[in-house]
Design a protein around this motif. Sequence first.
Motif, PDB file in Angstrom:
ATOM      1  N   PHE A 183      32.290  48.712  38.060  1.00 18.21           N
ATOM      2  CA  PHE A 183      31.854  47.645  38.962  1.00 18.21           C
ATOM      3  C   PHE A 183      32.805  47.505  40.147  1.00 18.21           C
ATOM      4  O   PHE A 183      32.362  47.418  41.302  1.00 18.21           O
ATOM      5  CB  PHE A 183      31.776  46.312  38.203  1.00 18.21           C
ATOM      6  N   LEU A 184      34.111  47.500  39.907  1.00 16.59           N
ATOM      7  CA  LEU A 184      35.095  47.305  40.967  1.00 16.59           C
ATOM      8  C   LEU A 184      35.105  48.460  41.963  1.00 16.59           C
ATOM      9  O   LEU A 184      35.540  48.301  43.102  1.00 16.59           O
ATOM     10  CB  LEU A 184      36.491  47.120  40.369  1.00 16.59           C
ATOM     11  N   LYS A 185      34.602  49.619  41.554  1.00 14.53           N
ATOM     12  CA  LYS A 185      34.525  50.765  42.464  1.00 14.53           C
ATOM     13  C   LYS A 185      33.233  50.737  43.294  1.00 14.53           C
ATOM     14  O   LYS A 185      33.147  51.421  44.319  1.00 14.53           O
ATOM     15  CB  LYS A 185      34.582  52.077  41.672  1.00 14.53           C
ATOM     16  N   SER A 186      32.249  49.940  42.868  1.00 13.48           N
ATOM     17  CA  SER A 186      30.926  50.027  43.509  1.00 13.48           C
ATOM     18  C   SER A 186      30.490  48.777  44.264  1.00 13.48           C
ATOM     19  O   SER A 186      29.640  48.850  45.142  1.00 13.48           O
ATOM     20  CB  SER A 186      29.873  50.349  42.447  1.00 13.48           C
ATOM     21  N   PHE A 187      31.048  47.602  43.952  1.00  8.06           N
ATOM     22  CA  PHE A 187      30.512  46.381  44.571  1.00  8.06           C
ATOM     23  C   PHE A 187      30.918  46.306  46.038  1.00  8.06           C
ATOM     24  O   PHE A 187      31.954  46.825  46.449  1.00  8.06           O
ATOM     25  CB  PHE A 187      30.960  45.144  43.796  1.00  8.06           C
ATOM     26  N   SER A 188      30.080  45.663  46.864  1.00  5.18           N
ATOM     27  CA  SER A 188      30.272  45.714  48.319  1.00  5.18           C
ATOM     28  C   SER A 188      30.331  44.344  48.985  1.00  5.18           C
ATOM     29  O   SER A 188      30.358  44.256  50.212  1.00  5.18           O
ATOM     30  CB  SER A 188      29.143  46.543  48.956  1.00  5.18           C
TER      31      SER A 188
END
Length: 373
Positions: A183-188
């Motif tokens: 999640f922390l790598k993908s959320f914007s």
Amino acid sequence: MSSKSDFNCSVLIPDGEHALLFQVVSCLSACKNVSIHVLSNKKNVPISYSRHLKSFNIIKTTSPKEWLHEIDNYVLQNQIDIILPIQEKSIEKLIKHRTQLKASHTLVPFPSLENYKTAIDKANLATHLTKFSINCPKTIVVVPGDNYPEINQLGYPIIAKPSRSIDGYGIKVLSNKDDTHRFLKSFSSTYVLQEFIEGYDIDCSVLCKDGVVLLHIIQKGILFENRKFAPAIGLQFLQEEKLLEIVRALMTSLKWTGVAHIDLRYDKKTKVFKVIEVNGRFWGSMEGALAAGYNFPYLYCLLAKNIPFKVSTYKKIKHYNIKGLVKLINQKPSILFNWSFLRKHTTLCYIFKDPLPTIARFIKRTRVILRRR
């Protein structure tokens, strides 16, 4: 609930493209002395077919200045008494630019822009709740690109929510460290991460003036869709004094004026209610509240005109929206023949009184499904 029944007024809803418009119109039309006008930036809005509307007009605007100009012209031409916005974007815009609106004296009252932004943004609200020592879940605000070693303090599962969202959309459940890492790598966009609270959801709707709760109604979900985090489709209205104490403290801290719908959760471990989020607008169970005895949109109009009203205790009834009714019928088809139940505990009576918007909505939805196929 009692108020001056001879109060005649014309109400303009300037954001008629919102999905909650049908319920607002249903409530206002319960008072024969109210004429309802709607402006919308969309053409094919099902409520435009409502027999309860005195007028429905399309406006095309590209800026707040043009939108305010259209509202001013309409107020002047149609002798509008009250401007009643129903969605958060419109309310925020009107609070921010009200000095540019010539007809600002006809607006329903609002909180300050600062307090409004604090309430409707989950990240801002979490900071506010902590500052004022109001019960809330353990929360961490995350922004793309930063590191968050303190996340482990929340335990698992973690509920991840967009800072600005409605109806449960965008919410994710992080079950372990791998989920959190992905999640922390993908959320914007800005998210809030909250501890999971073992318990149940419970909500409170209010009408306030200067931080004082004038009117409230408490509800708990008893029937749900299959979609996670979706609003309840069946409700039980009830009383809960400890919850009300927390809501009063919250509204006082925000110096709130106007309507709001507060989502809370009961924590079974600590045996306390905790504030989850605030919707600074009307909500999806207004017809249920009307059946229980409270007409929030109309009373908001009375508040705008400083007309006093008396509040009696609301009925502790069960109420089902159209999705809830369909689910009940699937479970127990004989309910269809219980007219007393359908009239008192479902939205069906409002649809019968004004059927064309629902028919138009069904046709529109069917066309969308067919196009997808």
